[in-house]
Design a protein around this motif. Structure first.
Motif, PDB file in Angstrom:
ATOM      1  N   TYR A 141       0.787  -1.338   0.005  1.00 15.54           N
ATOM      2  CA  TYR A 141       0.129   0.077  -0.110  1.00 15.54           C
ATOM      3  C   TYR A 141       0.861   1.145   0.018  1.00 15.54           C
ATOM      4  CZ  TYR A 141      -3.537  -3.314   1.762  1.00 15.54           C
ATOM      5  OH  TYR A 141      -4.371  -4.454   1.994  1.00 15.54           O
ATOM      6  N   PRO A 142       0.057   2.343  -0.454  1.00 18.61           N
ATOM      7  CA  PRO A 142       1.005   3.648  -0.513  1.00 18.61           C
ATOM      8  C   PRO A 142       1.308   3.927   1.212  1.00 18.61           C
ATOM      9  CG  PRO A 142      -0.698   3.600  -2.158  1.00 18.61           C
ATOM     10  CD  PRO A 142      -0.942   2.395  -1.422  1.00 18.61           C
ATOM     11  N   ASN A 179      -8.289   0.900   4.518  1.00 17.45           N
ATOM     12  CA  ASN A 179      -8.336   2.220   4.281  1.00 17.45           C
ATOM     13  C   ASN A 179      -7.349   2.427   2.943  1.00 17.45           C
ATOM     14  OD1 ASN A 179      -8.693   5.209   3.916  1.00 17.45           O
ATOM     15  ND2 ASN A 179      -6.812   5.670   5.346  1.00 17.45           N
ATOM     16  N   ASN A 180      -7.882   2.462   1.717  1.00 13.18           N
ATOM     17  CA  ASN A 180      -7.080   2.347   0.473  1.00 13.18           C
ATOM     18  C   ASN A 180      -7.665   2.912  -0.734  1.00 13.18           C
ATOM     19  OD1 ASN A 180      -8.660   0.164  -0.637  1.00 13.18           O
ATOM     20  ND2 ASN A 180      -7.918  -1.143   0.865  1.00 13.18           N
ATOM     21  N   HIS A 234     -19.675   4.431   1.661  1.00 13.88           N
ATOM     22  CA  HIS A 234     -18.481   4.463   2.802  1.00 13.88           C
ATOM     23  C   HIS A 234     -18.499   3.083   3.147  1.00 13.88           C
ATOM     24  CE1 HIS A 234     -15.739   5.456   5.660  1.00 13.88           C
ATOM     25  NE2 HIS A 234     -16.642   5.648   6.591  1.00 13.88           N
ATOM     26  N   VAL A 235     -17.355   2.337   2.853  1.00 13.26           N
ATOM     27  CA  VAL A 235     -17.124   0.959   3.369  1.00 13.26           C
ATOM     28  C   VAL A 235     -16.428   1.013   4.381  1.00 13.26           C
ATOM     29  CG1 VAL A 235     -16.131  -1.180   2.545  1.00 13.26           C
ATOM     30  CG2 VAL A 235     -17.407  -0.036   0.977  1.00 13.26           C
ATOM     31  N   VAL A 276      -7.453  -6.817  -2.714  1.00 14.39           N
ATOM     32  CA  VAL A 276      -7.828  -6.432  -1.258  1.00 14.39           C
ATOM     33  C   VAL A 276      -9.280  -5.917  -0.845  1.00 14.39           C
ATOM     34  CG1 VAL A 276      -5.282  -5.635  -1.070  1.00 14.39           C
ATOM     35  CG2 VAL A 276      -7.086  -3.967  -1.573  1.00 14.39           C
ATOM     36  N   VAL A 277     -10.087  -6.297  -2.096  1.00 16.32           N
ATOM     37  CA  VAL A 277     -11.474  -5.826  -2.037  1.00 16.32           C
ATOM     38  C   VAL A 277     -12.608  -6.710  -1.269  1.00 16.32           C
ATOM     39  CG1 VAL A 277     -11.244  -4.465  -4.182  1.00 16.32           C
ATOM     40  CG2 VAL A 277     -11.981  -7.084  -4.264  1.00 16.32           C
ATOM     41  N   GLY A 278     -12.052  -7.863  -0.878  1.00  9.03           N
ATOM     42  CA  GLY A 278     -12.859  -8.548  -0.029  1.00  9.03           C
ATOM     43  C   GLY A 278     -14.254  -9.281  -0.835  1.00  9.03           C
TER      44      GLY A 278
END
Length: 551
Positions: free
Chosen positions: A76-77, A84-85, A98-99, A405-407
């Motif tokens: 991740y950055p 939080n990405n 808002h997830v 990473v989106v599950g």
């Protein structure tokens, strides 16, 4: 009861195993001389009609609660993480959604089971087939039939049409409760022996054509470099990769001579494999500490240069390949080889029902269509983004394993990897990139070129999968095109009775087989293990499978 617990985590990591994985710093979408149309990073491109209900935003902010498992190889950055990405930002900016991630766990299934038992569930989450059946029976998840029909994009619906069996497996009495997350195609399934190339060339060893060749290569590596012969772990999943060489198909339901379905792990061919593995263990070929090593410890030995052979899946290049090249250099690359059969020629591979996970929505959540919108968007970015979105946007969403990473909002194109390989391999041979039409194709191509030119470690996954002289998918394609595989008879979600046993039955086999391999029990103990398996529910499970399939 799947071969790769993986398709759980085709897991793992998955699971497994990788849509656009491990891209590095190369451009995701276009080559150096190509230019993508610049889109708006917040709203998407003009190609997506915002009035389309499949992609329209909410006027008022909407919050969705979810849960997920960590994805270790994602980079991740600074300041970002799995909760939080860039994807979370995109959901908010594009859809006004808002997830919120309530928890993240490396023991996802275990923690989710506890959440199910206590009825403490988020709005949307990922489940396996057993959990899906449990939730449907408990009336805890929403019927998505109508909302999917109304809000799913044409592309998302097309995925389901391409793998109708998986789509149907998410239904109960004709109603849709679990949206299958699907898979990358059957080309992912053949497995190989991966062999460290510099050690192989150093010894002038020929490519393995027999099981005896595999044994001799391992012994020669041990003599020259010390250590042990092949890397495996305590699950026996990686030893089971080798089982096809003895014509055994563990974890698979097969039709016997009478037409009944039987479990491959308890057949005589498996006993033959275990007898040989016990001999290999005595010789030090099998890691003497395998019984106490998990997946990470197994791969740590590969990365450290302690072992030069590993039975593994097609995605070796992503993990442990990236770390192996980073630590040991490009010459330490491992290449895949077809598994030989003790009866001569190449072993028949095992092909399983590929869908392992489903996206479900809590019955109390009032906006299930929001989940469909986010899945639509994922499919759009992955398969339609080239030429419609900017290179920077696509790179930010897909590079460095951030595509994974989106599950619960992930869904895969079941034809993607076969199509990608054909297009990428053709482009690498001809230098004509006109056939590269998706984000994934461009990424696989660019990373293959990146590794060829610069040996960039982060690009080795795509290179070994699709761009190398000995590419995993070239071998997989040979298997599929020649029909040299055995297909499981359990083609769909497991019957509820079978799913209800969880890992209990396989745990009995793993424990017993480990004792045989390590020599604390003789090979005759196999028959005792099989009887224990049957008594613990194996007979009931077998009857349930046969009933479900009309046998």
């Amino acid at each position: 009861m799947s071969k790769k617990s993986i398709f759980s985590l085709l897991s793992l990591i998955m699971t497994i195993i990788l849509l656009t994985a491990c891209s590095g710093n190369s451009d995701t979408s276009k080559g150096a001389n190509e230019t993508a149309t610049t889109g708006n990073a917040a709203t998407g491109s003009d190609e997506v009609d915002p009035s389309d209900p499949a992609f329209s935003a909410y006027k008022e902010p909407l919050t969705i609660h979810t849960v997920t498992s960590e994805y270790a190889s994602a980079k991740y950055p600074e300041g970002d993480d799995i909760t939080n990405n860039v994807w979370i930002d995109r959901y908010k900016e594009k859809f006004n959604i808002h997830v919120v991630t309530d928890w993240v766990s490396d023991e996802y299934d275990t923690k989710l089971n506890l959440a199910i038992s206590s009825s403490d569930l988020p709005d949307v989450f990922r489940v396996n087939s057993a959990q899906l059946q449990q939730l449907i029976e408990a009336d805890m998840v929403a019927d998505l039939t109508e909302v999917f029909d109304k809000y799913a994009s044409d592309r998302l619906k097309g995925y389901m049409e391409a793998d109708a069996d998986s789509y149907e497996s998410g239904k109960k009495d004709g109603q849709l409760y679990g949206i299958p997350q699907l898979h990358w195609g059957l080309i992912d399934q053949p497995d190989f022996m991966w062999i460290r190339n510099d050690w192989k060339e150093e010894l002038g060893t020929k490519d393995p054509e027999t099981v005896e060749d595999l044994k001799n290569i391992a012994l020669k590596f041990m003599e020259k470099h010390g250590g042990y012969g092949i890397a495996v772990d305590q699950t026996l999943d990686y030893l089971n990769v080798l089982a096809v060489s003895w014509n055994a198909h563990p974890d698979m339901w097969l039709e016997d001579s009478s037409g009944k379905l039987v479990y491959g792990s308890i057949q005589p061919e498996m006993k033959n494999a275990l007898k040989e593995w016990a001999e290999w263990y005595k010789l030090g070929i099998i890691d003497p500490e395998f019984a106490i090593k998990d997946f990470s410890a197994m791969n740590a030995d590969v990365v450290a240069g302690k072992v030069g052979m590993q039975p593994y899946y097609q995605w070796w290049g992503y993990n442990p390949g990236v770390d192996t090249i980073s630590n040991l250099g490009k010459d330490a690359i491992f290449y895949p080889y077809q598994l030989p059969s003790i009866t001569g020629g190449k072993a028949k591979q095992s092909v399983f029902f590929a869908n392992g996970y489903y996206t479900v929505v809590n019955k109390s959540f009032k906006h299930p269509e929001a989940v469909i919108k986010l899945m639509n968007d994922y499919a759009y970015i992955v398969d339609e983004g080239v030429g419609k979105e900017s290179e920077d946007l696509l790179s930010s969403l897909l590079d460095n394993d951030l595509a994974h990473v989106v599950g619960a909002f992930r869904v895969l194109n079941p034809n993607s990897d076969y199509e990608q390989f054909e297009a990428v391999s053709a482009a690498l041979k001809s230098n004509d990139t006109s056939g590269l039409t998706s984000t994934g194709m461009w990424q696989k191509y660019n990373n293959s070129v990146e590794f060829i030119k610069n040996a960039t470690p982060s690009a080795v996954g795509d290179y070994l999968q699709q761009g190398a002289p000995k590419a995993a998918y070239s071998l997989s394609k040979e298997v599929l095109d020649s029909g040299n595989y055995v297909k499981t008879a359990l083609w769909g979600a497991a019957p509820e009775v079978l799913a209800g046993y969880g890992t209990t039955l396989d745990d009995i086999l793993t424990e017993g087989f480990t004792k045989i391999i390590m020599g604390s029990e003789s090979i005759d103990y196999f028959d005792t293990v099989v009887q224990n398996w049957k008594a613990a529910g194996g007979d009931a499970a077998t009857e349930a499978v046969n009933t479900a399939y009309g046998k």
